[in-house]
Scaffold this motif. Structure first.
Motif, PDB file in Angstrom:
ATOM      1  N   LYS A 187     -53.279  -8.054  51.949  1.00 51.93           N
ATOM      2  CA  LYS A 187     -52.461  -8.662  53.141  1.00 51.93           C
ATOM      3  C   LYS A 187     -50.918  -8.496  52.604  1.00 51.93           C
ATOM      4  CE  LYS A 187     -50.769 -13.275  54.735  1.00 51.93           C
ATOM      5  NZ  LYS A 187     -51.276 -14.628  54.621  1.00 51.93           N
ATOM      6  N   ASP A 230     -55.438 -12.414  58.349  1.00 58.31           N
ATOM      7  CA  ASP A 230     -55.268 -13.651  59.120  1.00 58.31           C
ATOM      8  C   ASP A 230     -54.018 -13.423  60.169  1.00 58.31           C
ATOM      9  OD1 ASP A 230     -52.905 -13.426  57.632  1.00 58.31           O
ATOM     10  OD2 ASP A 230     -53.658 -15.218  56.322  1.00 58.31           O
ATOM     11  N   GLN A 231     -53.796 -14.503  60.704  1.00 63.77           N
ATOM     12  CA  GLN A 231     -52.730 -14.368  61.915  1.00 63.77           C
ATOM     13  C   GLN A 231     -51.347 -14.179  61.431  1.00 63.77           C
ATOM     14  OE1 GLN A 231     -53.210 -14.764  65.044  1.00 63.77           O
ATOM     15  NE2 GLN A 231     -50.876 -14.292  65.448  1.00 63.77           N
TER      16      GLN A 231
END
Length: 700
Positions: free
Chosen positions: A527, A564-565
């Motif tokens: 990420k 994820d968001q």
């Protein structure tokens, strides 16, 4: 010393044409000096002195006669020197062994040319060198006489010139060019034995130094280039030819002027191949998202999720593994049962649709035998009666011969049929246009196939994917240049920055990193890597995307890898910031077309007097106003070097006076450090685009 901002654009000049011929006897010692170049000598050296003139700093070239070395000096300081000792500055391979020029046996100065004759370490063989001075450079050519050689080279003491830059994508002992790109070059170990016009790497035979010298080798042959290989402290630039070695050595007052001198020789972009929209928004290419595990359903889902999450983009480009077989140029109907309907749905979302293509036709393709029968493929170098075959990551192939007008017309007709049948708006041309196992057509050389490939690609919209054409003169095409595939870790992110600086400063201003997040079939990027890569790319001329922040796939299994968001939000923030910056970037594009100046460039191009700028590898200038300092490693702090000037911190809304190092600057995941030189052209546009907090400062 004037910075580049204070100096006019260099007048374009051509490489000197050197003619070997008879020269008069050595001039008498003590001859009266003239206003132009002059030559003096003593028992140990011959010295050519070029006085300072308007726009040129002046320099001298000292040739040691006891054992031939060439030392370039400016302002009383050495700025470049050839290697001495057993390496030698002028080197050649003869009889399978390396030899070198030694004692100067004769010299003459006539008609503006300094001629040097020297003995060598090979019995019966001599070396002849010609030095032809100009106000800000000199041409250096040399050859061997009385024997044969199959390689000629120049070798330099790296430290004599400070730090070294240029080259392009660097093959290194630490994984370059995919996971490593030293900046400066002498900070690593560079060795490329196949450095040439047909290389897949983006390379050009041009190097420049922190001492404001430069080296341009004038050749279309393959070179062996080694810079600090095995930490030897040498730069060795060897041409695989026994003919005449031709080079130009630039001597300027700062590195940016060396860059401009080089542009004057090789040319500047005639245009920008990419449109405003392609600079404003990312290209989304399927490769790193799916690799070869792609089909119609997956591609449409990919586009739909990007669209639904409000992540801007101008094109959805379908990469490798859409064809029924490589070279067929027809869709595999098992995985793409209705390619026209797929194209229509992508267009309905507001994207253009693009395809990956190559001129390499696999032997099991239905088009292969047709191309062979019609003489459409390049011929084998060892046996010109048959087509050459090349191995690549997708098998064994022949290559369409672009020097054959009929072959080119056939290939163009095939891809135009794709456009009309399936609503294809443009292409990503991949692989190379020539291979060194093949024979050029009669009247053509390796480098000509770069030109032919560029002419082919220029007929089509390259959609911001650009094309990997290179070698002296290719700068004029104005293509976007995409990097070689990168890994998915922090090291590749760092390499992508240094590599863009290298490519940009050999004359290709419209640069982008490899696909954001990497594309080397490694595990999907973490990420933080994906977000930081997007932030870094947002402060470059273009953004080239693939891995979706809305979720990607494992390259080995094809199974989903979620994000994820926050990943979506931060990636979207980066793309939107780049879009707001587009008017400023477009101003730089127009400036590059007018002048050839790079858009993304090292700090020392703008601030040559700041010594600390010469080794900063994780910051850059985007045009004259924006200093980019994104986070390229794990953690939430970094040090930021600010050169001389008044800098507006776009995140904190404060003004910082440089030169200064900001220690431990806080960089949470939603912050992309950037600073604006408030007195530079375009500062107001840049501040409006990037400012997060605080009032914009005045330039007073």
């Amino acid at each position: 010393m004037l910075s580049w901002r204070d100096r006019p654009v260099a007048i374009a000049v051509s490489l000197a044409t050197l003619t070997l011929g008879a020269f008069a006897a050595v001039p008498a010692a003590g001859a009266a000096p003239t206003a132009g170049p002059r030559v003096t000598h003593d028992a140990h050296a011959v010295t050519l002195t070029v006085p300072a003139s308007a726009g040129a700093p002046g320099y001298s070239v000292k040739v040691a006669t006891g054992s031939l070395t060439i030392t370039t000096r400016r302002g009383g300081h050495t700025v470049l020197a050839t290697a001495g000792g057993t390496t030698g500055g002028l080197r050649f391979r003869s009889g399978g062994a390396w030899q070198r020029a030694t004692k100067v046996t004769h010299w003459s100065w006539k008609n503006g040319v300094l001629r040097l004759d020297a003995a060598t370490t090979r019995d019966g063989v001599t070396a002849e060198a010609l030095i032809t001075p100009k106000p800000d450079r000199y041409a250096l050519s040399w050859n061997v006489k009385g024997g044969s050689a199959d390689q000629l080279g120049l070798a330099f003491d790296l430290k004599s010139a400070g730090h070294w830059y240029g080259h392009g994508e660097a093959a290194t002992s630490k994984g370059g060019p995919t996971t490593d790109q030293p900046w400066p070059l002498d900070a690593g170990n560079v060795h490329d034995s196949a450095f040439g016009p047909a290389s897949y790497e983006m390379v050009d035979p041009f190097w420049y130094t922190s001492s404001a010298t430069g080296l341009l080798v004038d050749t279309g042959e393959v070179m062996d280039v080694a810079i600090n290989d095995a930490n030897d402290g040498l730069g060795r630039f060897t041409v695989a030819s026994g003919g005449t070695y031709n080079a130009t050595v630039f001597v300027e007052s700062d590195p940016f002027q060396v860059y401009r001198d080089h542009t004057g020789v090789v040319g500047k972009p005639a245009k920008s191949d990419a449109t405003y929209t392609q600079f404003e928004k990312p290209l989304w290419n399927s490769w790193a998202q799916f690799y070869t595990k792609v089909d119609q359903t997956k591609l449409l889902d990919y586009a739909q999720k990007l669209h639904d999450n409000g992540i801007p983009g101008h094109t959805i480009q379908l990469d490798d593994r859409w064809e029924s077989n490589y070279g067929n140029l027809t869709f595999n109907t098992k995985t793409f049962p209705d390619a026209r309907a797929m194209s229509d749905k992508i267009h309905a979302m507001g994207y253009d649709f693009g395809l990956w293509v190559t001129l390499w036709i696999n032997l099991d393709s239905t088009n292969y035998q047709y191309a062979v029968d019609h003489g459409y493929l390049l011929k084998d170098k060892a046996d010109p009666t048959k087509p050459c075959t090349v191995s690549w990551w997708n098998g064994t192939a022949g290559i369409v011969d672009l020097a054959n007008p009929d072959a080119k017309a056939w290939y163009v007709a095939n891809i135009k049929k794709l456009m009309s049948t399936y609503g294809v708006d443009g292409f990503k041309f991949d692989t190379r246009f020539f291979d060194d196992t093949c024979a050029p057509d009669k009247g053509y050389q390796r480098a000509d196939y770069q030109r032919l490939g560029a002419q082919l690609a220029d007929q089509f919209d390259l959609q911001g994917a650009g094309i990997r054409v290179h070698w002296s003169g290719s700068q004029q095409t104005g293509f976007v240049i995409r990097q070689v595939d990168k890994g998915t870790g922090w090291n590749s992110l760092a390499a992508s920055v240094a590599q863009n600086l290298a490519i940009s400063t050999i004359g290709y201003p419209f640069v982008e990193t490899d696909m954001i997040g990497g594309s080397l079939s490694q595990p999907a990027p973490a990420k933080e890597v994906l977000i930081r890569w997007a932030q870094s790319a947002s402060l470059m001329p273009l953004m080239y995307s693939s891995t979706s922040p809305a979720g990607t796939n494992d390259p080995k299994t094809g199974k989903p890898v979620p994000y994820d968001q926050e990943t979506i939000d931060r990636y979207r923030d980066a793309v939107q910031a780049h879009g707001r910056l587009a008017p400023y970037i477009w101003d730089q594009v127009k400036h590059s077309v007018a002048t050839g100046d790079p858009i993304m460039r090292p700090l020392f191009f703008d601030f040559p007097r700041d010594a600390g700028a010469y080794t900063v590898s994780d910051e850059w200038m985007l045009g004259p106003a924006v200093l980019a300092a994104p986070k390229l490693s794990s953690g939430d702090t970094r040090d930021v070097f600010l050169p001389t000037g008044k800098w507006f911190d776009v995140n904190r809304g404060t003004v910082v006076q440089g030169p200064k190092i900001l220690r431990g600057y806080r960089v949470p995941l939603d912050v992309t450090p950037a600073f604006v030189d408030v007195k530079a052209a375009g500062a107001d546009k840049a501040i409006r685009a990037l400012r997060r907090t605080g009032a914009a400062p005045t330039a007073g």
